[in-house]
Design an enzyme around this catalytic site. Sequence first.
Site, PDB file in Angstrom:
ATOM      1  N   THR A  47      -0.331   4.870   1.179  1.00  0.00           N
ATOM      2  CA  THR A  47      -0.636   5.760   2.293  1.00  0.00           C
ATOM      3  C   THR A  47      -0.506   5.022   3.619  1.00  0.00           C
ATOM      4  OG1 THR A  47      -2.156   6.999   0.897  1.00  0.00           O
ATOM      5  CG2 THR A  47      -2.349   7.302   3.275  1.00  0.00           C
TER       6      THR A  47
ATOM      7  N   GLU B 283      -9.039  14.150   7.925  1.00  0.00           N
ATOM      8  CA  GLU B 283     -10.042  14.969   8.597  1.00  0.00           C
ATOM      9  C   GLU B 283      -9.389  15.920   9.583  1.00  0.00           C
ATOM     10  OE1 GLU B 283     -12.903  12.409  10.374  1.00  0.00           O
ATOM     11  OE2 GLU B 283     -14.090  12.254   8.549  1.00  0.00           O
TER      12      GLU B 283
ATOM     13  N   THR C 175      -2.453   1.402  -4.691  1.00  0.00           N
ATOM     14  CA  THR C 175      -2.921   2.536  -3.905  1.00  0.00           C
ATOM     15  C   THR C 175      -4.262   3.040  -4.422  1.00  0.00           C
ATOM     16  OG1 THR C 175      -2.392   4.806  -3.237  1.00  0.00           O
ATOM     17  CG2 THR C 175      -1.580   4.104  -5.380  1.00  0.00           C
TER      18      THR C 175
ATOM     19  N   ASN D 199      -8.434  -1.299   4.553  1.00  0.00           N
ATOM     20  CA  ASN D 199      -8.560  -1.565   3.122  1.00  0.00           C
ATOM     21  C   ASN D 199      -7.447  -2.466   2.604  1.00  0.00           C
ATOM     22  OD1 ASN D 199      -6.681   0.456   3.611  1.00  0.00           O
ATOM     23  ND2 ASN D 199      -7.024   1.444   1.651  1.00  0.00           N
TER      24      ASN D 199
ATOM     25  N   ASP E 206       0.856  -1.176   0.000  1.00  0.00           N
ATOM     26  CA  ASP E 206       0.000   0.000   0.000  1.00  0.00           C
ATOM     27  C   ASP E 206       0.899   1.234   0.000  1.00  0.00           C
ATOM     28  OD1 ASP E 206      -2.307   1.612   0.307  1.00  0.00           O
ATOM     29  OD2 ASP E 206      -1.984   1.669   2.464  1.00  0.00           O
TER      30      ASP E 206
ATOM     31  N   LYS F 160      -7.043  -4.982  -5.049  1.00  0.00           N
ATOM     32  CA  LYS F 160      -5.747  -5.282  -4.455  1.00  0.00           C
ATOM     33  C   LYS F 160      -5.598  -6.784  -4.211  1.00  0.00           C
ATOM     34  CE  LYS F 160      -5.036  -0.869  -2.026  1.00  0.00           C
ATOM     35  NZ  LYS F 160      -4.772  -0.242  -0.716  1.00  0.00           N
TER      36      LYS F 160
END
Length: 1176
Positions: A387, A647, A832, A971, A385, A948
Amino acid sequence: SQRRILSGSRGQISSEAVPAGLKTTKYTLLSFLPKNLFEQFHRLANVYFVFIALLNFVPAVNAFQPGLALAPVLFILAVTAFKDLWEDYSRHRSDHEINHLGCLVFSREEEQYVNRFWKEIRVGDFVRLRCNETIPADILLLSSSDPDGLCHIETANLDGETNLKQRQVVRGFSELVSEFNPLTFTSIIECEKPNNDLTRFRGCIIHGNGKKAGLYKENLLLRGCTLRNTEAVVGIVIYAGHETKALLNNSGPRYKRSRLERQMNCDVLWCVLLLICMSLFSAIGHGLWVQRYQEKKSLFDVPESDGTSLSPVPAAVYSFLTMIIVLQVLIPISLYVSIEIVKVCQVYFINQDIELYDEETDSQLQCRALNITEDLGQIQYIFSDKTGTLTENKMVFRRCTVSGIEYSHDANAQRLARYQEADSEEEEVVPRGGSLPPRGAAGGHPSTRAAHQSQSSRSSTKGAVGPSLEQTDPWPLCPPQEKDVTPDPKLLEKVRECGRCLASARHQEHPLDHLSPELSDIFDFFIALTICNTVVVTSPDQPRQKASSGASVLEADKGLGLDAVSVFLRGSLGHCAPLSSTPKASLLSTLANDGALLRLEERLGAGTPRFASNGYSSAADGWAAERSATGPEPRAELRYEAESPDEAALVHAARAYSCALVGRLHDQVSVELPHLGRLTFELLHTLGFDSIRKRMSVVIRHPLTDEINVYTKGADSVVMDLLLPCSTGRHQMKIRSKTQNYLNLYAVEGLRTLCIAKRVLSKEEYACWLQSHLEAESAVDNREELLFQSAIRLETNLHLLGATGIEDRLQDGVPETIAKLRQAGLQIWVLTGDKQETAVNIAHACKLLDHDEEVITLNAESQEACEALLDQCLRYVQSCSPQRTAGSLSVGFAPLCSPSEATASGPSLVIDGRSLAYALQKNLEDKFLFLAKQCRSVLCCRSTPLQKSMVVKLVRSKLKAMTLAIGDGANDVSMIQVADVGVGISGQEGMQAVMASDFAVPKFRYLERLLIVHGHWCYSRLANMVLYFFYKNTMFVGLLFWFQFYCGFSASAMIDQWYLIFFNLLFSSLPQLVTGVLDKDVTADVLLAEPQLYRSGQNMEEYRPRTFWLNMADAAFQSLVCFFIPYLAYYDSDTDIFTWGTPITAVALFTFLLHLGIETKTWVRTVGLTQKGAGL
């Protein structure tokens, strides 16, 4: 398919009375022996050895004393049984401790709450919980001490997330003024059967008056969570004991079979076949021998009771069975047990490696799967991944564009640069331990500094605008870069101008009409940044108060403030809001008002407004003017708890512009604005983020206009398609074009981009949408799909406000780690969800892509176009040569340099999510895989969690390659579970990835040492140990086999039966165990300096079929030497058979030890002592 819970006023509960007692033990005193033996006999090796031992009880074929033959297998079974018994007893003690925890349960006989153990709780019981208590069962929230019917829970015990989550009382109970009385509860609850889905709860409650309300996960308190920030709550037990979601998710430790073990099992079968062949050869030889010498009484032949001898055929059959018993040593009885011991010791030493400890996070590597350590040394493909895995996942606000105008925030960029300079100075003074190179900047993504470093350098680099931080930050995991944002002067002045205009027009009917279109967009942009999220604001030192009117909103929280705002980021995802492995299940839909369709008219009508027509209460007018002149007052601490770093970064950015989030309830959000004071927005609905929609929205009633507004933020790839048609105006068309250009610019710089949009709903539009939305909320079946469609209907015809660019920096040492892994022969694919330009920029920064290599970009709009592009790419790659000119490239290719400068290892491939979906179709997956296999690296952008896992599964199944998947969020779970080896990172996105993984590392850079050093060692040790087992057993059996040529193949042995029985167990087991744990063929420094040595494991150079058969041939040759040298030495002597056999055994044993000594690469004192001990 549903559970039905009934409760009448007399307390008669009709439900499944499932106890809440926890029982994770497998055995009882009576069932232990038969059940454990049954489990152990599932291992075929144990069945085989028991069969051989029992066969020895048959008088006609026995070779040893019957009791003696059982000793080794009984020892192995006893050791395994003792281990299982100890583990089960440990589980029993843990169960007893948990089952005897206390809680308050309502007693219908005593009509009050009484203390009971957890194990005594039943479905339908009413439970009262107090602050900081652990929830004993899955409980439906019916009452809360909070005036708004809210409570906060911490789910760290469940999923590792330490940020607080809001739960709310079931609709219909939140309006209760008096305390909830269980005796008056007459509702009927219908809910789904117990399941392990933590992200979903479906059901409905039918009240006594016939009204029906939907139940969802925001009403459910899950077992194992902790109640926080709420004095007390009351709920009814829905699931108890092993039916709770927490226990249904507890599947125990992960068990996988390693590649080496699968190959070893195949070789064991070859040994069984060899054993049968040797026994069959001996049986035939013995039959021929008996036939030839039938007239003479053989020395080795034992006559029957009547004095007759066996005929050749029965003699051959008996000889075959006896030879099976005699040569049973060929199958190593202690091999499997020895391997388990070695793997446990290897895991222990990996955990003790100080180089795998991360001081910044105070965490170390975790081995969660004990039986695949050697697979770490054979990995061929790494799927990562981006991030949170390659990057820090600590988001820093960098730039934004509003109404088509870009604000570069140059001062903010300079501030971040000063942080990096300060970090560099600190690193020069205090270098990092280990062999990793110093951290530094790569491309546009420098590594961030450690959160535990001194605050002195931080305070000197703070911007002038925004509240100052205390010298001691109570939340050190949130560095100042994320919280301190230096605003752009131009944008700050426009925000202030908005405040002045609105303050001057506050007495007029429509204050927003006095703003220009640009200022109106700026106002809405910052309102969206502040409220379009799920950030929870808590104030530990002040009780929460409900704001029922504008005056009370302004006065009640007058003492609250933002001087020391801290954030705690341990959320579930690095996107806008929580994401789950089942995307649609994560869709939140929260109704603030407890009324349903019957109150729709009241909500849409001209009833008494919360605020006056100008949006303020009369009591606040003078206060607002005073605040605008005097500025903020000293304030108590507020805590922001965000479910994602994105956020938090946006909320802090808005705060830097004096647009501060100061309170959030389930039905309202309070925002403090310059010159305006505090505004409270009625929060009607929250439509959470999911991986399908890739956006989140909030529906609010604006306090200034009384309009119903929808604020949406999400990925630009989806939000831009939801905007109003361009025909609505040239100005909006121009803004859209400029915003898109800035989005592309941000992506090229490697920034994560989000679009902010707005929609104003008329009362008729909202009423129409609300009716269908309420039906979706109340549905029990197919609720997620209905809510998903409801959100889709609402998020259309949006007005574009602007976009943000957030920087997510590379972790320390990522470029160096990727370079080392590539030198080791590993293929690295990055999967990603980010947009293509951002992913490509990060790939360059982390050296996944080089600036002097060619990149093939595959973007297709249809399956036919994707197939055509794949064919075109394949033709190009196959015909590509270093001398090929750039002009010969076809459509779909994006060379970043002259092909003559490209590396000889081939181009890299970049593919977007839509094209990847086409490429993974059955008719195209082979072409895609063939193309990707020839590329140096692969970058899949905008990929979903399902894609993925499909990519990993495709490579694993089609190429038969060893795969490793590494990620840090929910995820990534499916990808981690599909791979041969799953690695989780305990980062900003919670612990879901860690809990699903085989190994957990603190940072990506530790993957280098885990694979190149420990992976190589584990594979080399186990491969050589398994080969040594086969070698010594084959050699020992060879001694017995050669003797058969001199005893008429009668299955006689010249070695004492004690030696035969305990050869594996006592005489030759310990030295190889020690070597298997401690031996190092190459030191760690050499392995890190020369990563190419890792390729030996990838190519299975130390243990492959050819190596196995050469090893067996070597054993046969050495057995010939060890047999015939003593034979020739004692030739024609009158020595008895065992006196001659003992030197053969001694010579063989010393040969084993000498062989092991030659194979041992690293001699330490422990190895030497075990060798000497075995020799003695």
